[in-house]
Structures are given as structure tokens and as C-alpha cells.
Design an enzyme around this catalytic site. Sequence first.
Site, PDB file in Angstrom:
ATOM      1  N   THR A 147      13.544  -5.290   2.857  1.00  0.00           N
ATOM      2  CA  THR A 147      14.060  -5.251   1.480  1.00  0.00           C
ATOM      3  C   THR A 147      13.612  -6.479   0.690  1.00  0.00           C
ATOM      4  O   THR A 147      13.086  -6.366  -0.424  1.00  0.00           O
ATOM      5  CB  THR A 147      15.613  -5.218   1.521  1.00  0.00           C
ATOM      6  N   LYS A 204       6.953  -6.963  12.524  1.00  0.00           N
ATOM      7  CA  LYS A 204       7.248  -6.649  13.922  1.00  0.00           C
ATOM      8  C   LYS A 204       6.665  -5.285  14.299  1.00  0.00           C
ATOM      9  O   LYS A 204       6.119  -5.107  15.359  1.00  0.00           O
ATOM     10  CB  LYS A 204       8.780  -6.630  14.099  1.00  0.00           C
ATOM     11  N   LYS A 238      20.362 -16.482   6.429  1.00  0.00           N
ATOM     12  CA  LYS A 238      21.655 -17.192   6.436  1.00  0.00           C
ATOM     13  C   LYS A 238      22.177 -17.449   7.839  1.00  0.00           C
ATOM     14  O   LYS A 238      22.649 -18.531   8.141  1.00  0.00           O
ATOM     15  CB  LYS A 238      22.740 -16.432   5.677  1.00  0.00           C
ATOM     16  N   GLU A 261      17.619 -21.001  -1.307  1.00  0.00           N
ATOM     17  CA  GLU A 261      18.529 -20.530  -2.363  1.00  0.00           C
ATOM     18  C   GLU A 261      18.957 -19.080  -2.146  1.00  0.00           C
ATOM     19  O   GLU A 261      20.083 -18.697  -2.444  1.00  0.00           O
ATOM     20  CB  GLU A 261      17.835 -20.678  -3.728  1.00  0.00           C
ATOM     21  N   ILE A 289      22.270 -16.010  -7.678  1.00  0.00           N
ATOM     22  CA  ILE A 289      22.991 -17.118  -8.343  1.00  0.00           C
ATOM     23  C   ILE A 289      22.476 -18.458  -7.793  1.00  0.00           C
ATOM     24  O   ILE A 289      22.533 -18.672  -6.580  1.00  0.00           O
ATOM     25  CB  ILE A 289      24.519 -17.045  -8.104  1.00  0.00           C
ATOM     26  N   GLY A 296      20.300  -0.918   0.092  1.00  0.00           N
ATOM     27  CA  GLY A 296      19.630  -2.130   0.597  1.00  0.00           C
ATOM     28  C   GLY A 296      20.494  -3.377   0.490  1.00  0.00           C
ATOM     29  O   GLY A 296      19.968  -4.492   0.479  1.00  0.00           O
ATOM     30  N   GLU A 326      23.416  -5.689   5.847  1.00  0.00           N
ATOM     31  CA  GLU A 326      22.586  -6.206   6.936  1.00  0.00           C
ATOM     32  C   GLU A 326      22.185  -5.041   7.836  1.00  0.00           C
ATOM     33  O   GLU A 326      22.862  -4.004   7.846  1.00  0.00           O
ATOM     34  CB  GLU A 326      23.379  -7.215   7.765  1.00  0.00           C
ATOM     35  N   ASP A 343      28.553 -12.521   7.858  1.00  0.00           N
ATOM     36  CA  ASP A 343      27.563 -12.906   6.847  1.00  0.00           C
ATOM     37  C   ASP A 343      28.188 -13.871   5.836  1.00  0.00           C
ATOM     38  O   ASP A 343      27.574 -14.875   5.463  1.00  0.00           O
ATOM     39  CB  ASP A 343      27.046 -11.642   6.136  1.00  0.00           C
ATOM     40  N   LYS A 364      27.131 -17.857   5.059  1.00  0.00           N
ATOM     41  CA  LYS A 364      26.803 -18.372   3.724  1.00  0.00           C
ATOM     42  C   LYS A 364      27.731 -19.531   3.359  1.00  0.00           C
ATOM     43  O   LYS A 364      27.321 -20.492   2.712  1.00  0.00           O
ATOM     44  CB  LYS A 364      26.931 -17.251   2.690  1.00  0.00           C
TER      45      LYS A 364
END
Length: 418
Positions: free
Chosen positions: A16, A41, A99, A123, A130, A181, A184, A195, A199
Site C-alpha cells: 500500500t 519478497k 512503527k 514521520e 499529520i 488499505g 495491518e 499498532d 506509535k
Amino acid sequence: MDAHKKLTIGLFGFGTVGEGLYKVLQQTPSLKASIKKVCIKNPAKQRNAPAELFTTHKNDLLFDDEINVIVEVIDDANAAFDIVSTALQNGKAVVSASKKMIAEHLPEILELQAKTGLPFLCEAAACASIPVIRNLEEYYDNDLLHSIRSIVNGSTNFILTKMFEDKLNFSDALILAQQLGFAESNPVLDTEGFDAVNKWVIILNHAYGIVEHPSQILFTGIQNICLSDATVAQEKHYDIKLVAQAKKLRDGKVAAFVLPQFVKHDEPLSFVKNEYNGVVIESGFADKQFFYGKGAGSFPTASAVLSDIAALRYNYKYEYKKLYHHIPHQLSNDFYLRLYLSFDDLKYVPRDDFEWIEEWHAAEERKYLLGVLHVNKLIGKTWWKEKNVSLILTPDPVIENLDIINLKKRSLELAGIM
Ligand code: HSE
């Protein structure tokens, strides 16, 4: 690197985010950045790019002297760490969106940057579009950051919005998040809060200089939230959001966690719907600031990677000011939380652990209470994550000492209610 230097990119991953970046770069020729090779991969998969661009050999990128930037957007955290370490050791700048890898290897990544002096920008790894990391690094270069409250996971916010506003059930909402999309590859990472806590580790590092492993932070996801919770929320004029929160306490330590939370309708985070993320920062003199933008998806995430690539032209790197130039903050395990618990059976709830139970509804099939307990009654315990229990923090959940509760209790006693 100077502004005229050409950036030659070796890209790892064409999912994605990788494909999004490929398309975005084609639309920004002024950047003078081009992808020389993409390492993937699975060579059998159909790709929307010329076949000669692809390789399955990582060293074709990592040992190519012409490639001066490695962009890594794969979701295997161990492979990602291996790529990033080799790239930095081989003198290449790195942009990463992984992450999990960053959160789990933070000390090593900091050390590699210190040793090589090379930029490692990420970022896209928190709140996608953001620009929260660079803001925390550059703008809040002081000791006045009182608190950050944030929605950092797009998929769970999308699922909650679809469940409570469009009346979709959990699994249909999740399937939609996957199709778009946002989720995960293993969506449990989203739904159970992994997740988001990854972060949060990254954000705590740039905001407060905290270096902690995700396992040290109190967290869960939205897996146990049920329809009756939404009914209670509605009655009380709240939304339910998965909120990552950090708050500086009076002793200078930081209370940090990622937990479902009731959010008042007039709060900025209540405005954050679907795959959007939001960050509310409270600082000494500015009072409240609110950042809002898409937190998942191909182009919004690629836009943050693109911005990092552009920043490499002037050799931008994080200075980790809160860690190296100030006294870094520490996490606190000494505070109380005010929370709502719903459950099928009283046997799931250790009532004696509560300092105070303020509301108690036991008549319905699904029971609930509102109460206050010390955070140590949750850390390392699993009862509150069990299937039949749902924990949601109240607005302003952090209580530093019990004086206020005792005052409340006392006034209820005087009024003859307790
Ligand atoms: N699965 C992540 C999310 C993708 O839903 O926020 C963006 O990091």
C-alpha cells in the site's frame, strides 16, 4: 546532501505505502528523487511498475554505491531492522514507516544514528499524514508540553465510526478497513492496540525523550467494546475512541497509556472520524492545539514519506532534543485512573481493587460500574482484558492523588447518599 544533490532511492516494499510512494514521486519531478530499485519478497505478484525495477536481493540496494537513500516500508519488523541497520552502517540515509520495528528497536536505532551521524526519518510511522514527529522535535523544544491526547490508529477509529454511526458490525467494519488499505496485514495489531502503542512509543520519544519498550506501556484495543457500551456513551453524551494519552504529572514524570476512552462531544477528538487521526497538544502558554489529518491509507502515508525524502535534501535529522539536550522524562506508575467497566458477571471484576465505586448498574444483563483505581491494579494484570470485560476511561481520567475523591466521598456522606 545539498538542495541540488540528486536523491537515488532504494525502496523496500511495494505494498500500500510503497506503491503509493512510487506514484507520488512520479508526480513530483521537482524533487529530483528517483527510485533506482525496489526490493520485494514475492516476485510472482503482479505490480504496476516496470519489471526491471524489481529485485528480490536486498544487497542489490544496500550495497549499491549510487543509492544514497533507503526507504523501507515493509511490515516484517525483524527484516526491517536488519535493512535499516545495514543501510545506516553502509552510509545511507534512511526513511522508514515501520512503527513496530522502530518501537521495538528504539535504543538500537538511536545508537546507530549517534554512531553514524546519518538521518533516520520516520514521520509516516505515527499518524501518517499529520507531521507530528517533526513538530514535537522542532516546535515544542521546551519543557512546557503538559499533555498529548491522540487518536493514532486509523483502522480502529474507522471501525468505531462504522459500528456506532453506520450500525455495521465489528467484522464487517474490519473487512472494509482491510479493503481500503488501512489495516495491518495482521489486523489484530490494529484491533488489540499493538499498532497504537508502537506509535505511542515513537511519539513519547520525540515529545518527552522517553525510551521505553511497548510492553512497558499500559494498553489495549477496541476488541471488547460492545453495543451496550455505545448505549451508555450515548446516554452520557460521549463518543468512544481509542485514545493514546500522555500527561506530565506534578513530580515531573509522565503518565502514558493507550486505552479506549469516553470523549465529550465538544472535544476536538470527537470530531475525528473514520481513518482520520487527531492530536491535541496542551502546552504552557499556547493552551490547546489540535492537529488533524488522515492516519492511514496509501497516499496519506506516502505523503509523509515524501516529505521525509524532501527533508533529506538539506540533510535534516532528528536531534532528539528532549533526550540529549534536556533531562529526559520518565514514565510514572503512580497515578489513579477513573474508568468505566462493563461485564457479564461480577466474578470478572476485583471490586476490592477499587478506591471508589461511584456508579453501579447491576440490574441489566450487561452490568457496569464507574470507579477509580490505582494504575498498578491494571499493570501486569489481565482480568480487564478478558473477553467479558470492557474498560473505557472517562474524560480527564488521570487522578494524581485521592484528595479530590475523598472530598467527593465526604460531601456525599454529608448529604446522606453514602
Ligand atoms: N494500520 C495502521 C492504522 C496503518 O490503521 O492506523 C497506518 O499506520
